[in-house]
Motif scaffolding. Structure first.
Motif, PDB file in Angstrom:
ATOM      1  N   ASN A   1     -21.439  18.021  19.326  1.00  0.00           N
ATOM      2  CA  ASN A   1     -22.251  18.825  20.241  1.00  0.00           C
ATOM      3  C   ASN A   1     -23.457  19.421  19.530  1.00  0.00           C
ATOM      4  O   ASN A   1     -24.566  19.455  20.081  1.00  0.00           O
ATOM      5  CB  ASN A   1     -21.414  19.927  20.880  1.00  0.00           C
ATOM      6  CG  ASN A   1     -20.398  19.389  21.860  1.00  0.00           C
ATOM      7  OD1 ASN A   1     -20.565  18.305  22.406  1.00  0.00           O
ATOM      8  ND2 ASN A   1     -19.331  20.127  22.063  1.00  0.00           N
ATOM      9  N   GLU A   2     -23.246  19.888  18.304  1.00  0.00           N
ATOM     10  CA  GLU A   2     -24.343  20.475  17.529  1.00  0.00           C
ATOM     11  C   GLU A   2     -25.430  19.436  17.242  1.00  0.00           C
ATOM     12  O   GLU A   2     -26.622  19.709  17.412  1.00  0.00           O
ATOM     13  CB  GLU A   2     -23.790  21.035  16.217  1.00  0.00           C
ATOM     14  CG  GLU A   2     -24.822  21.715  15.355  1.00  0.00           C
ATOM     15  CD  GLU A   2     -24.216  22.255  14.069  1.00  0.00           C
ATOM     16  OE1 GLU A   2     -24.925  22.227  13.044  1.00  0.00           O
ATOM     17  OE2 GLU A   2     -23.050  22.693  14.083  1.00  0.00           O
ATOM     18  N   ILE A   3     -25.024  18.246  16.853  1.00  0.00           N
ATOM     19  CA  ILE A   3     -26.003  17.197  16.545  1.00  0.00           C
ATOM     20  C   ILE A   3     -26.710  16.735  17.820  1.00  0.00           C
ATOM     21  O   ILE A   3     -27.923  16.482  17.802  1.00  0.00           O
ATOM     22  CB  ILE A   3     -25.333  16.030  15.799  1.00  0.00           C
ATOM     23  CG1 ILE A   3     -24.968  16.499  14.390  1.00  0.00           C
ATOM     24  CG2 ILE A   3     -26.239  14.820  15.735  1.00  0.00           C
ATOM     25  CD1 ILE A   3     -24.245  15.498  13.550  1.00  0.00           C
ATOM     26  N   GLU A   4     -25.991  16.651  18.917  1.00  0.00           N
ATOM     27  CA  GLU A   4     -26.638  16.280  20.179  1.00  0.00           C
ATOM     28  C   GLU A   4     -27.678  17.320  20.586  1.00  0.00           C
ATOM     29  O   GLU A   4     -28.747  16.969  21.089  1.00  0.00           O
ATOM     30  CB  GLU A   4     -25.598  16.094  21.280  1.00  0.00           C
ATOM     31  CG  GLU A   4     -24.808  14.814  21.135  1.00  0.00           C
ATOM     32  CD  GLU A   4     -23.688  14.667  22.144  1.00  0.00           C
ATOM     33  OE1 GLU A   4     -23.261  15.690  22.733  1.00  0.00           O
ATOM     34  OE2 GLU A   4     -23.220  13.530  22.336  1.00  0.00           O
ATOM     35  N   ASN A   5     -27.388  18.594  20.352  1.00  0.00           N
ATOM     36  CA  ASN A   5     -28.367  19.654  20.632  1.00  0.00           C
ATOM     37  C   ASN A   5     -29.583  19.521  19.721  1.00  0.00           C
ATOM     38  O   ASN A   5     -30.723  19.721  20.164  1.00  0.00           O
ATOM     39  CB  ASN A   5     -27.733  21.033  20.474  1.00  0.00           C
ATOM     40  CG  ASN A   5     -26.755  21.345  21.589  1.00  0.00           C
ATOM     41  OD1 ASN A   5     -26.841  20.785  22.674  1.00  0.00           O
ATOM     42  ND2 ASN A   5     -25.821  22.242  21.318  1.00  0.00           N
ATOM     43  N   GLN A   6     -29.357  19.197  18.445  1.00  0.00           N
ATOM     44  CA  GLN A   6     -30.475  18.986  17.528  1.00  0.00           C
ATOM     45  C   GLN A   6     -31.357  17.844  18.020  1.00  0.00           C
ATOM     46  O   GLN A   6     -32.592  17.949  18.007  1.00  0.00           O
ATOM     47  CB  GLN A   6     -29.964  18.626  16.121  1.00  0.00           C
ATOM     48  CG  GLN A   6     -29.502  19.771  15.293  1.00  0.00           C
ATOM     49  CD  GLN A   6     -29.029  19.306  13.920  1.00  0.00           C
ATOM     50  OE1 GLN A   6     -28.731  18.135  13.707  1.00  0.00           O
ATOM     51  NE2 GLN A   6     -28.971  20.239  12.995  1.00  0.00           N
TER      52      GLN A   6
ATOM     53  N   LYS B   1     -13.033  20.161  15.551  1.00  0.00           N
ATOM     54  CA  LYS B   1     -14.165  20.287  14.623  1.00  0.00           C
ATOM     55  C   LYS B   1     -15.186  19.174  14.862  1.00  0.00           C
ATOM     56  O   LYS B   1     -16.396  19.425  14.885  1.00  0.00           O
ATOM     57  CB  LYS B   1     -13.687  20.234  13.172  1.00  0.00           C
ATOM     58  CG  LYS B   1     -12.982  21.469  12.709  1.00  0.00           C
ATOM     59  CD  LYS B   1     -12.532  21.327  11.263  1.00  0.00           C
ATOM     60  CE  LYS B   1     -11.671  22.488  10.825  1.00  0.00           C
ATOM     61  NZ  LYS B   1     -11.163  22.316   9.452  1.00  0.00           N
TER      62      LYS B   1
ATOM     63  N   ASN C   1     -33.512  18.933  20.813  1.00  0.00           N
ATOM     64  CA  ASN C   1     -34.634  19.735  20.320  1.00  0.00           C
ATOM     65  C   ASN C   1     -35.708  18.848  19.700  1.00  0.00           C
ATOM     66  O   ASN C   1     -36.903  19.067  19.913  1.00  0.00           O
ATOM     67  CB  ASN C   1     -34.154  20.767  19.297  1.00  0.00           C
ATOM     68  CG  ASN C   1     -33.366  21.881  19.936  1.00  0.00           C
ATOM     69  OD1 ASN C   1     -33.506  22.156  21.120  1.00  0.00           O
ATOM     70  ND2 ASN C   1     -32.513  22.521  19.158  1.00  0.00           N
TER      71      ASN C   1
ATOM     72  N   SER D   1     -30.082  11.902  12.320  1.00  0.00           N
ATOM     73  CA  SER D   1     -29.093  12.568  13.181  1.00  0.00           C
ATOM     74  C   SER D   1     -28.377  11.556  14.061  1.00  0.00           C
ATOM     75  O   SER D   1     -27.169  11.684  14.292  1.00  0.00           O
ATOM     76  CB  SER D   1     -29.766  13.630  14.054  1.00  0.00           C
ATOM     77  OG  SER D   1     -30.265  14.666  13.258  1.00  0.00           O
TER      78      SER D   1
ATOM     79  N   ASP E   1     -17.187  19.822  17.993  1.00  0.00           N
ATOM     80  CA  ASP E   1     -18.214  20.842  17.745  1.00  0.00           C
ATOM     81  C   ASP E   1     -19.397  20.253  16.985  1.00  0.00           C
ATOM     82  O   ASP E   1     -20.557  20.528  17.312  1.00  0.00           O
ATOM     83  CB  ASP E   1     -17.626  22.024  16.971  1.00  0.00           C
ATOM     84  CG  ASP E   1     -16.624  22.822  17.790  1.00  0.00           C
ATOM     85  OD1 ASP E   1     -16.615  22.679  19.037  1.00  0.00           O
ATOM     86  OD2 ASP E   1     -15.837  23.587  17.179  1.00  0.00           O
ATOM     87  N   GLN E   2     -19.111  19.441  15.969  1.00  0.00           N
ATOM     88  CA  GLN E   2     -20.188  18.811  15.190  1.00  0.00           C
ATOM     89  C   GLN E   2     -21.008  17.869  16.064  1.00  0.00           C
ATOM     90  O   GLN E   2     -22.242  17.842  15.975  1.00  0.00           O
ATOM     91  CB  GLN E   2     -19.615  18.045  13.995  1.00  0.00           C
ATOM     92  CG  GLN E   2     -19.090  18.917  12.893  1.00  0.00           C
ATOM     93  CD  GLN E   2     -18.457  18.104  11.769  1.00  0.00           C
ATOM     94  OE1 GLN E   2     -17.958  16.998  11.978  1.00  0.00           O
ATOM     95  NE2 GLN E   2     -18.490  18.661  10.569  1.00  0.00           N
TER      96      GLN E   2
END
Length: 135
Positions: A98-103, A92, A106, A36, A95-96
């Motif tokens: 931000n999604e990877i940073e959230n992953q 886009k 986690n 990631s 958004d990608q």
């Protein structure tokens, strides 16, 4: 019979099946986090390129046509339409990212919990810390 230096005793702890599963999960999460991070760096670089490109295009006349890459081919688009497409791509990418940073967050939380449990059970007999790669 174990041959240990004088004054030391065996502190080995038996590894249960559940412990081994947690160790395996820890390893898997570390690999996923590494992948990631690589993807995140590529996306951030691409976003920087888009930002630079949009700044350059804003200097051009709006009616001027430029070559814009769609898939494997180039088409001529007015600068205003190209800027619109670049803004869409930028959204886009954001958004990608931000999604990877959230992953990654986690993964870090899960890794922290697994470390806490494994160090509590195995103490100094297990090393979950990473060595920095020297390249």
């Amino acid at each position: 019979m174990e041959l240990l230096p004088e004054g030391q005793r065996n502190t080995a702890t038996e590894v249960s099946w559940e412990d081994q599963q947690k160790i395996n999960k820890f390893s898997t999460l570390v690999n996923k986090k590494d992948n990631s991070l690589i993807i995140l760096e590529k996306l951030k670089t691409e976003k920087e390129y888009l930002d630079d490109l949009s700044m350059e295009l804003e200097l051009l006349d709006e009616d001027e046509k430029i070559q814009y890459k769609l898939g494997d081919c180039f088409v001529f688009l007015p600068v205003s339409k190209a800027l619109t497409k670049i803004e869409q791509n930028d959204t886009k990418l954001t958004d990608q990212i931000n999604e990877i940073e959230n992953q990654i967050e986690n993964y870090d939380e899960n890794l922290k919990e697994l470390k806490k449990h494994l160090y509590a059970k195995f103490g100094n007999n297990i090393n979950l810390e990473r060595q920095e790669k020297l390249i």
